[in-house]
Design an enzyme around this catalytic site. Structure first.
Site, mmCIF file in Angstrom:
data_model
loop_
_atom_site.group_PDB
_atom_site.id
_atom_site.type_symbol
_atom_site.label_atom_id
_atom_site.label_comp_id
_atom_site.label_asym_id
_atom_site.label_seq_id
_atom_site.Cartn_x
_atom_site.Cartn_y
_atom_site.Cartn_z
ATOM 1 N N LYS A 23 13.099 -1.628 -5.274
ATOM 2 C CA LYS A 23 12.187 -2.664 -5.807
ATOM 3 C C LYS A 23 10.860 -2.020 -6.235
ATOM 4 O O LYS A 23 10.353 -2.284 -7.316
ATOM 5 C CB LYS A 23 11.910 -3.706 -4.734
ATOM 6 C CG LYS A 23 10.752 -4.652 -5.042
ATOM 7 C CD LYS A 23 10.568 -5.742 -3.997
ATOM 8 C CE LYS A 23 9.707 -5.292 -2.852
ATOM 9 N NZ LYS A 23 8.255 -5.375 -3.110
ATOM 10 N N ASN A 24 10.312 -1.158 -5.375
ATOM 11 C CA ASN A 24 8.967 -0.641 -5.641
ATOM 12 C C ASN A 24 8.941 0.513 -6.635
ATOM 13 O O ASN A 24 7.873 1.021 -6.963
ATOM 14 C CB ASN A 24 8.284 -0.256 -4.320
ATOM 15 C CG ASN A 24 8.030 -1.494 -3.469
ATOM 16 O OD1 ASN A 24 8.147 -2.618 -3.953
ATOM 17 N ND2 ASN A 24 7.727 -1.288 -2.204
ATOM 18 N N CYS A 117 -2.236 -11.638 -0.161
ATOM 19 C CA CYS A 117 -0.869 -12.043 0.125
ATOM 20 C C CYS A 117 -0.701 -12.120 1.631
ATOM 21 O O CYS A 117 -1.647 -11.970 2.376
ATOM 22 C CB CYS A 117 0.099 -11.108 -0.560
ATOM 23 S SG CYS A 117 0.511 -9.766 0.470
ATOM 24 N N ARG A 122 -5.596 -7.496 0.545
ATOM 25 C CA ARG A 122 -5.070 -6.608 -0.516
ATOM 26 C C ARG A 122 -6.007 -6.620 -1.731
ATOM 27 O O ARG A 122 -5.673 -7.123 -2.795
ATOM 28 C CB ARG A 122 -3.647 -7.040 -0.878
ATOM 29 C CG ARG A 122 -2.758 -6.862 0.352
ATOM 30 C CD ARG A 122 -1.339 -7.197 0.088
ATOM 31 N NE ARG A 122 -0.688 -6.126 -0.681
ATOM 32 C CZ ARG A 122 0.576 -6.216 -1.043
ATOM 33 N NH1 ARG A 122 1.278 -7.277 -0.773
ATOM 34 N NH2 ARG A 122 1.132 -5.251 -1.711
ATOM 35 N N ASP A 306 6.263 -0.461 5.403
ATOM 36 C CA ASP A 306 7.301 -1.440 5.057
ATOM 37 C C ASP A 306 8.464 -1.430 6.043
ATOM 38 O O ASP A 306 9.359 -2.267 5.930
ATOM 39 C CB ASP A 306 7.834 -1.182 3.647
ATOM 40 C CG ASP A 306 6.789 -1.476 2.601
ATOM 41 O OD1 ASP A 306 6.986 -1.116 1.431
ATOM 42 O OD2 ASP A 306 5.748 -2.051 2.964
ATOM 43 N N ARG A 398 12.913 -11.689 -1.907
ATOM 44 C CA ARG A 398 12.056 -10.926 -2.828
ATOM 45 C C ARG A 398 12.446 -9.458 -2.834
ATOM 46 O O ARG A 398 12.261 -8.769 -3.826
ATOM 47 C CB ARG A 398 10.584 -11.040 -2.409
ATOM 48 C CG ARG A 398 10.032 -12.423 -2.464
ATOM 49 C CD ARG A 398 8.544 -12.436 -2.208
ATOM 50 N NE ARG A 398 7.858 -11.495 -3.097
ATOM 51 C CZ ARG A 398 6.537 -11.311 -3.065
ATOM 52 N NH1 ARG A 398 5.805 -11.959 -2.196
ATOM 53 N NH2 ARG A 398 5.968 -10.459 -3.893
HETATM 54 C C1 EPZ Z 1 2.770 -0.967 -2.463
HETATM 55 O O1 EPZ Z 1 1.822 -2.017 -2.381
HETATM 56 C C2 EPZ Z 1 4.112 -1.613 -2.163
HETATM 57 N N1 EPZ Z 1 4.409 -2.637 -3.167
HETATM 58 C C3 EPZ Z 1 4.078 -2.240 -0.772
HETATM 59 O O2 EPZ Z 1 5.392 -2.748 -0.504
HETATM 60 C C4 EPZ Z 1 3.753 -1.141 0.252
HETATM 61 O O3 EPZ Z 1 3.639 -1.728 1.527
HETATM 62 C C5 EPZ Z 1 2.444 -0.451 -0.123
HETATM 63 O O4 EPZ Z 1 2.514 0.043 -1.486
HETATM 64 C C6 EPZ Z 1 2.124 0.713 0.791
HETATM 65 O O5 EPZ Z 1 3.168 1.622 0.762
HETATM 66 C C7 EPZ Z 1 4.874 -2.243 -4.378
HETATM 67 O O6 EPZ Z 1 5.012 -1.064 -4.652
HETATM 68 C C8 EPZ Z 1 5.198 -3.341 -5.352
HETATM 69 P P1 EPZ Z 1 -1.541 0.001 -1.589
HETATM 70 P P2 EPZ Z 1 0.290 -1.768 -2.872
HETATM 71 O O7 EPZ Z 1 -2.373 -0.219 -2.799
HETATM 72 O O8 EPZ Z 1 0.275 -0.916 -4.069
HETATM 73 C C9 EPZ Z 1 -5.703 -1.161 0.339
HETATM 74 C C10 EPZ Z 1 6.975 -4.340 0.198
HETATM 75 O O9 EPZ Z 1 7.202 -4.899 1.285
HETATM 76 N N2 EPZ Z 1 -6.214 -1.205 -1.039
HETATM 77 O O10 EPZ Z 1 -1.025 1.361 -1.292
HETATM 78 O O11 EPZ Z 1 -0.371 -3.101 -2.936
HETATM 79 C C11 EPZ Z 1 -4.748 -2.318 0.605
HETATM 80 O O12 EPZ Z 1 -5.489 -3.466 0.960
HETATM 81 C C12 EPZ Z 1 5.542 -4.158 -0.281
HETATM 82 O O13 EPZ Z 1 7.865 -3.886 -0.582
HETATM 83 C C13 EPZ Z 1 -7.571 -1.386 -1.236
HETATM 84 O O14 EPZ Z 1 -8.337 -1.520 -0.287
HETATM 85 O O15 EPZ Z 1 -0.280 -0.976 -1.620
HETATM 86 C C14 EPZ Z 1 -3.916 -1.799 1.740
HETATM 87 O O16 EPZ Z 1 -4.602 -2.027 2.950
HETATM 88 C C15 EPZ Z 1 4.538 -4.719 0.717
HETATM 89 N N3 EPZ Z 1 -8.055 -1.450 -2.509
HETATM 90 C C16 EPZ Z 1 -3.840 -0.293 1.456
HETATM 91 O O17 EPZ Z 1 -4.892 -0.005 0.527
HETATM 92 C C17 EPZ Z 1 -7.233 -1.305 -3.601
HETATM 93 O O18 EPZ Z 1 -7.737 -1.344 -4.759
HETATM 94 C C18 EPZ Z 1 -2.507 0.140 0.839
HETATM 95 O O19 EPZ Z 1 -2.332 -0.598 -0.338
HETATM 96 C C19 EPZ Z 1 -5.849 -1.120 -3.384
HETATM 97 C C20 EPZ Z 1 -5.360 -1.072 -2.092
#
Ligand code: EPZ
Length: 417
Positions: A23-24, A117, A122, A306, A398
């Site tokens: 998915k990701n 979410c 996020r 995850d 999802r």
């Molecule tokens: C991706 O989400 C994945 N989703 C998530 O999978 C996964 O948990 C996550 O990466 C971490 O591996 C997809 O790829 C579609 P991040 P993403 O930006 O990109 C903070 C699932 O279950 N952050 O690496 O949203 C954020 O709040 C999903 O398949 C900021 O602070 O994750 C979080 O605490 C859930 N500011 C941390 O970084 C930003 O601008 C990691 O988020 C961006 C992120």
């Protein structure tokens, strides 16, 4: 329609399960198909709710998307809009990566501020800061983001945190920027390597994905291409836990071993047997599960956030006390209170959860609050004595393709209503 699973627990799961496309990986690659303005053939695409949403977004922008089995044929030449439909952006936060793709091709993007979410606020501050650094003017007003550039410029970006989505957004924006973009402290997830592979087939010049430094040289022209999505390491990990929690024996087919190393290591700590053979893994659940002294979630190649919920379900019936530290998301323990309704003994304090193993879970009516937490409740239901009803299973759809069908093929007893 809100669906639920009714699970009659106690069966040991046995058999083989083929692992679907990631998915990701497919979500950012579908976003990337906006850029080349021609035909893209993407195969091994999983049938997931989130993929349906991304397809709806692409067609709402004007793209043509044909579906042939597990293959999508996307013609982005007909895209003629840069505004993302608000209800779809709210439905799927990761649609934020369309910003980089739309800016790369059209120099413009309009989207509603993606809702927080279930697993925390996020924010998208790292996305916005980086795109502004590349020459994008972003006005935030009335819950919308109005993004405009008269030409993205390559630059050196130091990410405060190795955010997966921010890394992907910057790569997409940089594909046709003037000059070279260097991303430092980039996320190293395998799904970013898959995005790089797709982009380079389309004529981009991206290198370093999988490491903390990614270099993107802007190009003028892109071409059509074909790409096969990598297997989903989190779906694989979820089935590995299903074998461990039911004391079963499951063979997973078409996996990428390298992507599963941290999950395999932690599973072995519980006494679960893991036998690897090229792109297959046999997982044998032990009679007695050992606790895990410290399970800390980290950016890749650390243990994946995850998989935290699924491991918490497993550890509720380990012979001892385990500690989980969720360092990636702020609010990703919602499954804990649902597991306690099944008899688990879990105390959470901020980012730490202490799980004192009990002999056996008992079936109960529980509510999925997010995708992986929902999967964890299904796993707990498989092991519980009696009947478990998992409500709001739409969360699970999802990220899993008919999870109950695959589990029933392995001997589970689940009705989906
Ligand atoms: C991706 O989400 C994945 N989703 C998530 O999978 C996964 O948990 C996550 O990466 C971490 O591996 C997809 O790829 C579609 P991040 P993403 O930006 O990109 C903070 C699932 O279950 N952050 O690496 O949203 C954020 O709040 C999903 O398949 C900021 O602070 O994750 C979080 O605490 C859930 N500011 C941390 O970084 C930003 O601008 C990691 O988020 C961006 C992120």
């Amino acid at each position: 329609m809100v669906e639920k699973y009714i699970i009659n627990g106690g069966a040991r799961l046995e058999g083989e399960v083929p692992i679907i496309g990631a998915k990701n990986a497919v979500l950012p690659i579908l976003a990337a198909t906006v850029i080349n303005g021609t035909t893209n053939v993407i195969s091994n695409v999983p049938k997931l709710k989130d993929v349906e949403v991304m397809i709806k977004i692409l067609t709402s922008l004007g793209a043509r998307v044909d579906i042939e089995g597990d293959t999508l044929i996307i013609d982005s030449s007909t895209i003629n809009r840069v505004t993302l439909p608000e209800e779809l952006v709210r439905e799927m936060r990761s649609s934020i990566i369309l910003m980089g793709a739309l800016l790369a091709r059209f120099g413009e993007a309009v989207l509603s501020y993606p809702g927080g979410c279930e697993i925390g606020p996020r924010p998208i501050d790292l996305h916005l800061k980086s795109l502004r650094q590349m020459g994008t003017e972003i006005v935030e007003s009335h819950g919308f983001l109005y993004c405009k550039t008269d030409g993205l410029k390559g630059c050196e970006i130091q990410l405060d945190y190795p955010s997966v989505g921010a890394t992907e957004n910057i790569i997409l924006a940089a594909t046709m920027a003037e000059g070279t973009t260097i991303i430092r402290n980039a996320a190293r997830e395998p799904e970013i390597v898959d995005l790089q592979d797709y982009l380079n087939k389309a004529g981009c010049r991206v290198k370093g994905a999988g490491t903390s430094v990614i270099v993107v040289e802007g190009v003028q022209k892109l071409n059509s291409c074909e790409h096969r999505i990598i297997p989903d390491r989190i779906v694989a990990g979820t089935f590995m836990v299903a074998a461990a929690i039911t004391r079963g024996e499951i063979v997973l087919k078409n996996v990428v071993l390298e992507h599963l190393q941290s999950i395999i290591a932690k599973l072995k700590e519980t006494g679960t047997k893991v036998l690897v053979d090229r792109d297959e893994i046999k997982v044998i659940g032990p009679e007695k599960l050992y606790p895990i002294e410290m399970l800390q979630t980290l950016p890749y190649p650390g243990f994946p956030t995850d998989m935290q919920a699924q491991f918490m379900a497993l550890l509720t019936i380990a012979d001892g006390t385990s500690i989980v530290n969720e360092t990636v998301f702020e609010n990703r323990f919602k499954h804990a209170e649902e597991l306690t309704r099944m008899g688990a003994n879990i105390k959470t304090l901020g980012s730490v959860a202490v799980i004192k193993g009990i002999k056996e879970l008992t079936g109960a009516k529980v509510f999925a609050k997010d995708l992986r937490g929902g999967a964890a409740l299904v796993l707990a239901g498989l092991a519980a004595q009696g009947v478990t009803e998992v409500e709001n299973i739409n969360h699970v759809n999802r990220g899993y393709e008919n999870l109950y069908v695959s589990l029933n093929k392995l001997g589970a007893n689940i009705i989906s209503v």
